[in-house]
Design an enzyme around this catalytic site. Structure first.
Site, PDB file in Angstrom:
ATOM      1  N   CYS A 472       8.320  10.981  56.842  1.00 29.47           N
ATOM      2  CA  CYS A 472       8.425  11.834  55.651  1.00 29.47           C
ATOM      3  C   CYS A 472       9.438  12.955  55.820  1.00 29.47           C
ATOM      4  CB  CYS A 472       7.054  12.396  55.271  1.00 29.47           C
ATOM      5  SG  CYS A 472       6.314  13.465  56.527  1.00 29.47           S
ATOM      6  N   CYS A 655      30.162  49.098  44.171  1.00 29.61           N
ATOM      7  CA  CYS A 655      29.178  50.175  44.216  1.00 29.61           C
ATOM      8  C   CYS A 655      28.040  49.827  43.260  1.00 29.61           C
ATOM      9  CB  CYS A 655      29.824  51.499  43.801  1.00 29.61           C
ATOM     10  SG  CYS A 655      28.638  52.869  43.623  1.00 29.61           S
ATOM     11  N   CYS A 658      27.966  52.685  40.163  1.00 31.60           N
ATOM     12  CA  CYS A 658      28.991  52.813  39.125  1.00 31.60           C
ATOM     13  C   CYS A 658      29.866  51.580  38.976  1.00 31.60           C
ATOM     14  CB  CYS A 658      29.873  54.038  39.395  1.00 31.60           C
ATOM     15  SG  CYS A 658      30.956  53.845  40.830  1.00 31.60           S
ATOM     16  N   CYS A 666      24.311  51.591  53.141  1.00 32.54           N
ATOM     17  CA  CYS A 666      23.196  52.304  53.765  1.00 32.54           C
ATOM     18  C   CYS A 666      21.992  51.358  53.876  1.00 32.54           C
ATOM     19  CB  CYS A 666      22.824  53.544  52.952  1.00 32.54           C
ATOM     20  SG  CYS A 666      21.504  54.529  53.723  1.00 32.54           S
ATOM     21  N   CYS A 669      18.674  53.070  52.646  1.00 33.27           N
ATOM     22  CA  CYS A 669      18.501  53.070  51.180  1.00 33.27           C
ATOM     23  C   CYS A 669      17.976  51.714  50.701  1.00 33.27           C
ATOM     24  CB  CYS A 669      19.819  53.384  50.484  1.00 33.27           C
ATOM     25  SG  CYS A 669      20.283  55.131  50.527  1.00 33.27           S
ATOM     26  N   CYS A 684      30.405  53.773  46.401  1.00 28.04           N
ATOM     27  CA  CYS A 684      31.735  54.372  46.508  1.00 28.04           C
ATOM     28  C   CYS A 684      31.544  55.771  47.120  1.00 28.04           C
ATOM     29  CB  CYS A 684      32.409  54.453  45.142  1.00 28.04           C
ATOM     30  SG  CYS A 684      31.541  55.527  43.966  1.00 28.04           S
ATOM     31  N   CYS A 687      29.495  58.351  44.758  1.00 26.86           N
ATOM     32  CA  CYS A 687      28.084  57.978  44.554  1.00 26.86           C
ATOM     33  C   CYS A 687      27.292  58.108  45.849  1.00 26.86           C
ATOM     34  CB  CYS A 687      27.980  56.562  44.001  1.00 26.86           C
ATOM     35  SG  CYS A 687      28.556  56.383  42.280  1.00 26.86           S
ATOM     36  N   HIS A 739       2.866  17.054  56.181  1.00 28.29           N
ATOM     37  CA  HIS A 739       3.513  16.046  55.338  1.00 28.29           C
ATOM     38  C   HIS A 739       4.565  16.713  54.462  1.00 28.29           C
ATOM     39  CE1 HIS A 739       4.187  12.478  53.007  1.00 28.29           C
ATOM     40  NE2 HIS A 739       3.808  13.078  51.886  1.00 28.29           N
TER      41      HIS A 739
END
Length: 824
Positions: A472, A655, A658, A666, A669, A684, A687, A739
């Site tokens: 199988c 990013c 944005c 990160c 984060c 970016c 941000c 199986h």
């Protein structure tokens, strides 16, 4: 992955040169003519003149400002303008400025995702509104090339509301005027439905007041190529205006056959002079042998005749019963031998019956006994296909039940044990014995099965790959990889070393081609492959013992066929690692109660600091497990698309706040519950500074990202968005109590799922055999659309159909990139 700066984009596949036109009788308008035979793409030779258009299809989604052009969209550019820009040196090899055919907008598209299409193919593709199906038809070169060569009068099978009907092409061409702003007008097939399809159409050959062909009311349809399966018009004359349908495709008897039938309770024989239909019933015009060869005909209903070769040769219409018994005794020298050979056949035996030269049919014996007026012992057989003449009745008396046109009464001597199961049904279960059985091979290469074709060929009992003796794991893996996709067809055709060429031949000719052509692979073929793996591998138990799919795939891909590793990974700047399957390793996450595959892959890559060096054509992912019994998650949601953009090494990233080019990532984060549960967290500069000004994130330590040179000075306002790299799910292997079974995606819709079990049922006991079954499982779509909270509350025992197996028992997910499959 985006190519390094200052390098040429990969060369695109050139369009087929000089596609041939169909015969002159083809009802195609003169306006659709190919103006050029070679597509203009970066790095390819340029045509000698530039008066036409160059057409392309997008193989991937392409974001462009506020728009997103999906894969399957089509576009064009003026050849003369392109040649002029080349001469002036103003054209980039990375992007091309094209006009979209769908909305006539002008866009600058990345050349890497554009594939050239010649004009003859483009008009057929443009008629397909579903962009996913349009792209699939383009990638399936076989069906597209057949469509270009199709002729009026050619028989076809029509996919109409998930049902298949026979028909005949009556017209090929456009059915509306081309807009002034569009250089192309879609081409459709005008089809006249026949047989059971009569009355299920929408027209009589007229569309919007214009007549394109003539047929009965509501028996005509105008269809794009993805709704049609083409049948070669064998021996037919395409110049005839009213060609008859190929009767062999509809009924089991054709003109010229010798047949047997009852007339006034007396059995007679004759020659079928014609086969025709009145209303919903088929009739045979017969010239009985005893009434002379000319001008004397009988009209016999189709369900009252049987091919003479399937009946006993002792039928004599004017012989008395006593004389019949005497004739029987005179001929018993051979007849008794035949009957003794078939003493092993009983009700529920799997048999084959010869309907003609090289044309046997298979079925199951449902009744054994004697019919009125017939001395030989007869068998009532339920056939696998609609090639019978009854539903279990004989002259008004019912002997067994089966679907219409699936039943056939034949003499028992005409039945032979089905060779596909002779090895296992005769008790020869030793692998070495099985390998000596002749296994049917298919030398002609077949494309993967998609949409209605997949359902027609694969669905049912004794479909798929027959399991035997712990196979199988291999059955499920092979069915997943080759039934409905071509992403790993390189395994079948890549030149292999002489010692291993035999293994490749077995895989291609005894397993993959029969699966795609006939929908069935017998156990002896898989056993043949398992024996070869035992000889080539380091393990001596491949032919008998239970294995894992990844063990089988690593052996055949790496050690035997030597194909290039599917994945190239890098961890923290260290040396590249190569592998064929990726095993997910993660710690238990409290926030992941019912995770999806996207989340699991992202967590695993982040925890191991891994990146993909390049976009894989096939991404095989093993779910986190501890042995075959313990599962880390009670349910896992299949991600129909896997976004790997942020998992690529040195690729431009966006990013997530944005949308500008990201410069930092990160990992802390990523675990922050304030953000989305999926997607890597990259920023970016502005941000990143703003996100980490929060007191809870000031301790985070973002890492710098490599930004390709051409993206470093990019302006966010006037440049297209960074394209996303997505892979699509095509199969899932599942395991329960050791199986393996598989789910395969056969079409673009969420409901288009097949469930395959190579050992779903069994015939007989120790000396019996397994019955593989392929079923449709549209119920999967219902649970894919549920909110996560609702899905978490679903009790596995209450889930419909086989959906529980997909969500609760997933072992291995298989994803493909159609774009990369073109190059690998």
């Amino acid at each position: 992955m985006v190519p390094p700066p200052n390098t040429e984009a990969p060369r695109l596949r050139e369009a087929p040169a000089g596609s041939a036109k169909g015969p002159g009788a083809r009802a195609r308008e003169d306006g659709v003519e190919a103006k050029m035979t070679t597509a203009v793409v970066p790095g390819s030779p340029l045509p000698s003149q530039g008066d036409g258009n160059v057409y392309y299809i997008l193989t991937d989604d392409f974001p462009y400002g506020s728009k997103c052009f999906p894969s399957g969209s089509m576009c064009f550019l003026k050849e003369r303008m392109y040649l002029h820009s080349i001469a002036c040196g103003t054209t980039s090899t990375r992007y091309m400025r094209v006009t979209m055919l769908d909305d006539h907008s002008i866009a600058t598209i990345e050349a890497e995702i554009l594939q050239p299409v010649n004009e003859e193919e483009a008009v057929f593709l443009l008629a397909i509104n579903n962009l996913n199906e349009r792209l699939n038809c383009f990638l399936d070169r076989c069906s597209l090339e057949v469509a270009v060569k199709a002729t009026v009068g050619q028989p076809v099978i029509v996919d109409l509301n998930q049902q298949l009907f026979t028909g005949t092409i009556r017209y090929i061409g456009k059915i509306s005027k081309s807009p002034l702003s569009s250089p192309l007008c879609p081409s459709y097939f005008g089809v006249e439905l026949q047989g059971d399809g009569e009355g299920r159409g929408h027209s009589d050959g007229t569309y919007n007041g214009s007549e394109y062909f003539k047929c009965k009311q509501n028996s005509g349809l105008f269809l794009p190529l993805n709704k049609i399966q083409f049948i070669p018009a064998l021996g037919s004359d395409p110049a005839r205006e009213e060609p008859k349908p190929d009767v062999d495709e509809v009924v089991p008897v054709k003109a010229g056959d010798t047949i047997g039938f009852y007339l006034d309770d007396v059995f007679r024989q004759g020659i079928a002079m014609d086969v025709y239909k009145e209303g919903t019933r088929w009739f045979v015009k017969v010239c009985p042998e005893e009434e002379g060869p000319a001008d004397v005909f009988r009209e016999i209903p189709m369900d009252s005749v049987v091919k003479e070769g399937l009946l006993s040769p002792v039928f004599e219409p004017d012989v008395a019963p006593g004389s019949q018994r005497q004739l029987k005794r005179e001929r018993s020298g051979s007849g008794e031998e035949l009957e003794s050979e078939n003493q092993s056949l009983d009700v529920n035996s799997m048999v084959q019956i010869p309907l003609g030269k090289g044309n046997p049919v298979s079925g199951i014996i449902r009744w054994l006994g004697y019919l009125p007026g017939i001395e030989p012992k007869m068998a009532g057989v339920e056939l696998d296909e609609e090639k019978g003449v009854t539903d279990g009745e004989w002259l008004g008396t019912r002997y067994f039940h089966c679907p219409p046109k699936r039943g056939l009464f034949v003499k028992l001597q005409s039945c032979q044990p089905d060779m596909r199961f002779q090895c296992v049904s005769s008790g020869l279960l030793d692998p070495s014995t099985c390998s000596r059985m002749d296994s049917p091979t298919v030398l002609a290469n077949s494309p993967p099965l998609r949409n209605g074709t997949a359902v027609r060929v694969l669905q049912g009992r004794m479909r798929g790959i027959q399991g035997h003796c712990n196979s199988c794991y291999m059955d499920a893996a092979l069915f997943s990889l080759f039934s409905c996709t071509s992403v790993l067809d390189s395994m079948l055709f890549k030149p292999s070393l002489p010692p291993n060429g035999h293994v490749q031949k077995i895989l291609r000719d005894e397993i993959v081609n029969p699966l795609r052509r006939n929908g069935f692979v017998d156990a002896s073929s898989v056993m043949h492959l398992r024996q070869q793996l035992t000889e080539k591998g380091q393990c001596s138990s491949f032919a008998t013992s239970e294995k894992d799919p990844e063990e089988f795939l690593n052996l055949i891909m790496h050690h035997i066929l030597g194909i290039e590793p599917l994945l190239k990974l890098q961890s923290g700047g260290q040396k590249e690692q190569e592998c064929y399957c990726y095993q997910i390793f993660i710690d238990k996450q409290e926030g992941l109660v019912v995770p999806n595959v996207q989340q699991l892959v992202e967590h695993s890559f982040l925890s191991s600091n891994l990146k993909l060096v390049e976009i894989p054509s096939c991404f095989i992912i093993q779910m986190p497990r501890f042995g075959k019994e313990y599962k880390m998650f009670s349910k896992i949601i299949p991600s129909l698309e896997l976004d790997i953009t942020d998992l690529l090494l040195d690729s431009p990233r966006e990013c997530f706040v944005c949308g500008d080019v990201a410069t930092e990532e990160c990992s802390e984060c990523f675990k922050d519950k304030m953000f989305a549960v999926t997607g890597m967290k990259q920023y970016c500069k502005s941000c990143c500074r703003q996100a980490h000004s929060h007191y809870q994130r000031k301790a985070h330590r973002p890492t710098k990202l490599h930004v390709p040179e051409e993206f470093q000075s990019r302006s966010h306002m006037d440049s297209p968005r960074i394209p996303r790299e997505r892979m699509e799910l095509f199969a899932v292997l599942c395991i329960e109590t050791s199986h393996y079974v598989s789910f395969v995606k056969y079409g673009p819709e969420k409901e288009d799922w097949l469930f395959f079990d190579s050992m779903a049922d069994r015939h007989g006991d120790e000396n019996g055999f397994n019955i593989p079954i392929v079923t449709l499982c549209p119920e999967v779509a219902k649970y894919l659309q549920l909110p996560v909270a609702a899905l978490a509350m679903e009790q596995p025992r209450d889930m419909e159909g086989v959906a529980k197996r997909l969500f609760c028992d997933a072992y291995m997910y298989m994803y493909q990139s159609k774009k990369m499959a073109l190059y690998k």
